[in-house]
Design a protein around this motif. Structure first.
Motif, PDB file in Angstrom:
ATOM      1  N   VAL A 135       0.791 -25.169 -17.166  1.00 18.50           N
ATOM      2  CA  VAL A 135       1.623 -26.365 -17.289  1.00 18.50           C
ATOM      3  C   VAL A 135       1.868 -26.947 -15.895  1.00 18.50           C
ATOM      4  N   PRO A 136       1.509 -28.200 -15.653  1.00 15.98           N
ATOM      5  CA  PRO A 136       1.794 -28.808 -14.345  1.00 15.98           C
ATOM      6  C   PRO A 136       3.294 -29.027 -14.167  1.00 15.98           C
ATOM      7  N   VAL A 137       3.767 -28.823 -12.936  1.00 16.01           N
ATOM      8  CA  VAL A 137       5.172 -29.043 -12.604  1.00 16.01           C
ATOM      9  C   VAL A 137       5.212 -29.915 -11.362  1.00 16.01           C
ATOM     10  N   ALA A 138       5.735 -31.124 -11.502  1.00 10.41           N
ATOM     11  CA  ALA A 138       5.700 -32.092 -10.408  1.00 10.41           C
ATOM     12  C   ALA A 138       6.698 -31.756  -9.309  1.00 10.41           C
ATOM     13  N   ASP A 139       7.883 -31.310  -9.687  1.00 14.61           N
ATOM     14  CA  ASP A 139       8.939 -31.058  -8.706  1.00 14.61           C
ATOM     15  C   ASP A 139       9.539 -29.677  -8.959  1.00 14.61           C
ATOM     16  N   PRO A 140       8.818 -28.623  -8.569  1.00 14.04           N
ATOM     17  CA  PRO A 140       9.271 -27.272  -8.918  1.00 14.04           C
ATOM     18  C   PRO A 140      10.560 -26.882  -8.200  1.00 14.04           C
ATOM     19  N   LYS A 141      11.470 -26.297  -8.952  1.00 13.43           N
ATOM     20  CA  LYS A 141      12.714 -25.749  -8.400  1.00 13.43           C
ATOM     21  C   LYS A 141      12.633 -24.233  -8.479  1.00 13.43           C
ATOM     22  N   PRO A 142      13.073 -23.537  -7.443  1.00 17.75           N
ATOM     23  CA  PRO A 142      12.983 -22.077  -7.476  1.00 17.75           C
ATOM     24  C   PRO A 142      13.825 -21.485  -8.594  1.00 17.75           C
TER      25      PRO A 142
END
Length: 335
Positions: free
Chosen positions: A104-111
């Motif tokens: 799944v692509p994640v544009a703005d990943p948060k930890p």
């Protein structure tokens, strides 16, 4: 092994003809902990006829524990089922052993843990949350650790002892080493550095191991377990070393900017596996940590540890992990 593989395939086909599996009307999803890679996350799980879980009770007998543990291996996987991620317009199909892998692509990943809803196509009630760990951008290193006789007592160096411990224990009786809990919290820097677990235990034990680890307070991380199924292309997913080595490669490739500490034990040839990993990933492995269970290291393990040191990698080993943090500090390993 080729003859044994072919014989097992024929036997499985014969059994399926004699006693064909009835395709369940409503298969279910079993979710495993996923991981991040550049550009997104990788979700993993399995399509099964039904979920099987243990119901641990400190007062129940070893016989009852054995019955429950054996039931975890009696799963009916369901092949060729479409699984969708409705919020991402993604569909995959379960393989012949029921496994699914969803990128799944994640544009703005948060930890932290990233949640994605998956469901069996045409059955919204089958929806289940799958989770993947996204490391902090402040992480300074990653950790890959074995499980059996490294994080918890198993006796994997002895087949008989391993089977007895595995099948007569429960989530309330299995013992995670206290020094492992302390070391993993230290290495993760209280959650900043990502932790990954690699084991030859089968995927059937994923939920069981989650419960054991969570109950003990062990740092959480994705698990890379082993497929014990038989397919046209593999026989019980290759060897212990092949499985562990390929999992290490996947983890390091998914985290290209991080160095990694490898943790294991000398009871199942981890030193030899980690030596090969050090050769493949030169400069990215600052330290190898090995517990010495049972009779301690054999000649092959001692030779591998010496070879790892010659590559400039720190090797910390002993019957417990109490001294490891200080050894790493003195060697200048930055957490």
């Amino acid at each position: 092994m080729g003859l044994l593989h072919r014989t097992a395939i024929r036997a499985e086909r014969w059994f399926d003809r004699v006693r064909p599996r009835k395709r369940p009307e409503r298969p279910v999803l079993d979710a495993y902990r996923g991981y991040a890679q550049p550009g997104g996350v990788v979700l993993r799980g399995r399509v099964l006829a039904s979920l099987r879980r243990t119901t641990p009770d400190p007062g129940q007998s070893r016989w009852q524990n054995m019955r429950e543990m054996l039931s975890l291996f009696l799963t009916d996987e369901v092949a060729h089922v479409d699984v969708t991620a409705p919020g991402h317009d993604i569909t995959v199909q379960s393989d012949e052993e029921g496994y699914i892998t969803v990128e799944v692509p994640v544009a703005d990943p948060k930890p932290g843990w990233y949640d994605v809803a998956l469901e069996i196509a045409g059955d919204p009630d089958s929806r289940k949350i799958f989770r993947a760990m996204i490391p902090s951008p402040d992480a300074r290193l990653g950790v890959v650790s074995d499980i059996d006789d490294t994080m918890m007592h198993t006796g994997a160096y002895s087949l008989a002892r391993n089977l007895w411990t595995t099948f007569t224990g429960s989530a309330t009786s299995r013992r995670v080493f206290p020094d492992s809990i302390v070391l993993m919290d230290h290495l993760s820097n209280h959650g900043r550095n990502p932790i990954f677990f690699v084991s030859s235990s089968p995927w059937n034990l994923h939920a069981f191991l989650e419960r054991v680890f969570d109950r003990a307070g062990l740092a959480a991380g994705p698990m890379f377990l082993r497929d014990l199924g038989i397919s046209e292309t593999q026989f019980i997913s290759g060897t212990h070393g092949d499985h562990k080595g390929s999992a290490i490669d996947r983890i390091l490739n998914a985290n290209p900017d991080l160095p990694f500490i490898l943790i294991g034990d000398t009871g199942q040839h981890d030193a030899e596996v980690y030596l090969e990993a050090c050769h493949r990933h030169g400069g990215r492995i600052p330290a190898v940590i090995l517990r010495e269970p049972g009779p301690g290291p054999d000649d092959a393990s001692r030779a591998a540890m010496a070879a790892i040191r010659r590559l400039g990698v720190i090797v910390a080993h002993g019957s417990d992990f109490g001294h490891v943090a200080e050894e790493l500090r003195k060697a200048g390993v930055t957490l």
